[in-house]
Design a protein around this motif. Sequence first.
Motif, PDB file in Angstrom:
ATOM      1  N   ILE A  98       0.852  -1.195   0.000  1.00 53.34           N
ATOM      2  CA  ILE A  98       0.000   0.000   0.000  1.00 53.34           C
ATOM      3  C   ILE A  98       0.882   1.237   0.000  1.00 53.34           C
ATOM      4  N   HIS A  99       0.707   2.078  -1.018  1.00 51.75           N
ATOM      5  CA  HIS A  99       1.494   3.309  -1.112  1.00 51.75           C
ATOM      6  C   HIS A  99       1.030   4.325  -0.057  1.00 51.75           C
ATOM      7  N   PHE A 100      -0.268   4.580   0.005  1.00 53.71           N
ATOM      8  CA  PHE A 100      -0.842   5.473   1.004  1.00 53.71           C
ATOM      9  C   PHE A 100      -2.351   5.273   1.015  1.00 53.71           C
ATOM     10  N   TYR A 101      -3.002   5.867   2.002  1.00 51.44           N
ATOM     11  CA  TYR A 101      -4.450   5.896   2.004  1.00 51.44           C
ATOM     12  C   TYR A 101      -4.910   7.239   2.551  1.00 51.44           C
ATOM     13  N   TRP A 102      -6.154   7.566   2.251  1.00 47.42           N
ATOM     14  CA  TRP A 102      -6.707   8.803   2.776  1.00 47.42           C
ATOM     15  C   TRP A 102      -8.087   8.515   3.347  1.00 47.42           C
ATOM     16  N   GLU A 103      -8.516   9.421   4.195  1.00 44.21           N
ATOM     17  CA  GLU A 103      -9.777   9.266   4.900  1.00 44.21           C
ATOM     18  C   GLU A 103     -10.592  10.531   4.723  1.00 44.21           C
ATOM     19  N   LEU A 104     -11.860  10.374   4.408  1.00 44.68           N
ATOM     20  CA  LEU A 104     -12.771  11.501   4.264  1.00 44.68           C
ATOM     21  C   LEU A 104     -13.846  11.360   5.323  1.00 44.68           C
ATOM     22  N   LYS A 105     -13.965  12.355   6.184  1.00 48.63           N
ATOM     23  CA  LYS A 105     -14.969  12.333   7.241  1.00 48.63           C
ATOM     24  C   LYS A 105     -15.903  13.517   7.059  1.00 48.63           C
ATOM     25  N   GLY A 106     -17.174  13.279   7.332  1.00 50.05           N
ATOM     26  CA  GLY A 106     -18.168  14.333   7.252  1.00 50.05           C
ATOM     27  C   GLY A 106     -18.256  15.118   8.549  1.00 50.05           C
ATOM     28  N   LEU A 162     -16.633   2.860   4.715  1.00 52.75           N
ATOM     29  CA  LEU A 162     -16.905   2.362   6.061  1.00 52.75           C
ATOM     30  C   LEU A 162     -17.865   3.270   6.815  1.00 52.75           C
ATOM     31  N   GLY A 163     -18.380   4.288   6.137  1.00 49.37           N
ATOM     32  CA  GLY A 163     -19.308   5.227   6.764  1.00 49.37           C
ATOM     33  C   GLY A 163     -20.626   5.249   6.025  1.00 49.37           C
ATOM     34  N   ASN A 164     -21.312   6.362   6.128  1.00 44.82           N
ATOM     35  CA  ASN A 164     -22.607   6.522   5.476  1.00 44.82           C
ATOM     36  C   ASN A 164     -22.456   6.567   3.961  1.00 44.82           C
ATOM     37  N   THR A 165     -23.550   6.302   3.262  1.00 43.94           N
ATOM     38  CA  THR A 165     -23.572   6.422   1.814  1.00 43.94           C
ATOM     39  C   THR A 165     -23.149   7.835   1.430  1.00 43.94           C
ATOM     40  N   CYS A 166     -22.330   7.943   0.381  1.00 40.32           N
ATOM     41  CA  CYS A 166     -21.874   9.260  -0.063  1.00 40.32           C
ATOM     42  C   CYS A 166     -21.855   9.320  -1.578  1.00 40.32           C
ATOM     43  N   LEU A 167     -21.620  10.491  -2.111  1.00 45.65           N
ATOM     44  CA  LEU A 167     -21.558  10.712  -3.555  1.00 45.65           C
ATOM     45  C   LEU A 167     -20.118  10.946  -3.982  1.00 45.65           C
ATOM     46  N   THR A 168     -19.756  10.431  -5.164  1.00 44.46           N
ATOM     47  CA  THR A 168     -18.437  10.687  -5.732  1.00 44.46           C
ATOM     48  C   THR A 168     -18.599  10.928  -7.232  1.00 44.46           C
ATOM     49  N   SER A 171     -22.148  12.184  -9.298  1.00 46.75           N
ATOM     50  CA  SER A 171     -22.935  11.325 -10.188  1.00 46.75           C
ATOM     51  C   SER A 171     -22.966   9.848  -9.778  1.00 46.75           C
ATOM     52  N   THR A 172     -22.143   9.437  -8.800  1.00 47.89           N
ATOM     53  CA  THR A 172     -22.074   8.037  -8.395  1.00 47.89           C
ATOM     54  C   THR A 172     -22.278   7.909  -6.884  1.00 47.89           C
ATOM     55  N   ILE A 173     -23.105   6.971  -6.489  1.00 46.82           N
ATOM     56  CA  ILE A 173     -23.368   6.712  -5.073  1.00 46.82           C
ATOM     57  C   ILE A 173     -22.433   5.601  -4.596  1.00 46.82           C
ATOM     58  N   MET A 174     -21.775   5.834  -3.476  1.00 47.04           N
ATOM     59  CA  MET A 174     -20.955   4.801  -2.842  1.00 47.04           C
ATOM     60  C   MET A 174     -21.666   4.380  -1.568  1.00 47.04           C
ATOM     61  N   THR A 230      -8.118  10.366 -15.114  1.00 45.18           N
ATOM     62  CA  THR A 230      -7.552  11.336 -16.049  1.00 45.18           C
ATOM     63  C   THR A 230      -7.914  12.772 -15.674  1.00 45.18           C
ATOM     64  N   SER A 231      -8.824  12.934 -14.732  1.00 42.56           N
ATOM     65  CA  SER A 231      -9.176  14.273 -14.240  1.00 42.56           C
ATOM     66  C   SER A 231      -9.581  14.146 -12.772  1.00 42.56           C
ATOM     67  N   PHE A 232      -9.760  15.279 -12.112  1.00 41.97           N
ATOM     68  CA  PHE A 232     -10.107  15.248 -10.692  1.00 41.97           C
ATOM     69  C   PHE A 232     -11.518  14.719 -10.486  1.00 41.97           C
ATOM     70  N   LYS A 233     -11.794  14.293  -9.246  1.00 41.83           N
ATOM     71  CA  LYS A 233     -13.138  13.879  -8.834  1.00 41.83           C
ATOM     72  C   LYS A 233     -13.443  14.541  -7.511  1.00 41.83           C
ATOM     73  N   ASP A 234     -14.665  15.011  -7.377  1.00 41.81           N
ATOM     74  CA  ASP A 234     -15.132  15.538  -6.101  1.00 41.81           C
ATOM     75  C   ASP A 234     -15.994  14.469  -5.434  1.00 41.81           C
ATOM     76  N   SER A 235     -15.765  14.270  -4.139  1.00 43.88           N
ATOM     77  CA  SER A 235     -16.606  13.380  -3.340  1.00 43.88           C
ATOM     78  C   SER A 235     -17.304  14.226  -2.292  1.00 43.88           C
ATOM     79  N   PHE A 236     -18.561  13.901  -2.002  1.00 46.17           N
ATOM     80  CA  PHE A 236     -19.361  14.655  -1.033  1.00 46.17           C
ATOM     81  C   PHE A 236     -19.860  13.719   0.048  1.00 46.17           C
ATOM     82  N   ILE A 237     -19.766  14.155   1.294  1.00 44.41           N
ATOM     83  CA  ILE A 237     -20.246  13.346   2.411  1.00 44.41           C
ATOM     84  C   ILE A 237     -20.930  14.261   3.420  1.00 44.41           C
ATOM     85  N   ASP A 238     -22.063  13.772   3.928  1.00 47.46           N
ATOM     86  CA  ASP A 238     -22.816  14.536   4.934  1.00 47.46           C
ATOM     87  C   ASP A 238     -22.317  14.186   6.313  1.00 47.46           C
TER      88      ASP A 238
END
Length: 74
Positions: free
Chosen positions: A11-19, A41-47, A51-54, A66-74
């Motif tokens: 594993i090179h690295f990992y990141w964590e996104l918290k609402g 590992l948390g609530n359903t979020c958008l990425t 346009s995509t539900i995780m 090939t381009s950036f992605k925005d992820s959104f979490i409540d």
Amino acid sequence: MKPYKKLKPYIHFYWELKGNKAERQRERVFPDGCAGIVMNLGNTCLTDNGSTIMEFGKTYVVGAMTSFKDSFID
């Protein structure tokens, strides 16, 4: 964040996104040329810029971006 020492060869690295309960959080991920594994590992979020539900408890494999992605979490 750096992975546990025994996982460093794999594993090179990992990141964590918290609402934040007070407001929606956004995380912009820039392309790095690497494939990845994403575990929600948390609530359903958008990425994919909203346009995509995780779903909670699912694991996703992503190819090199090939381009950036925005992820959104409540």
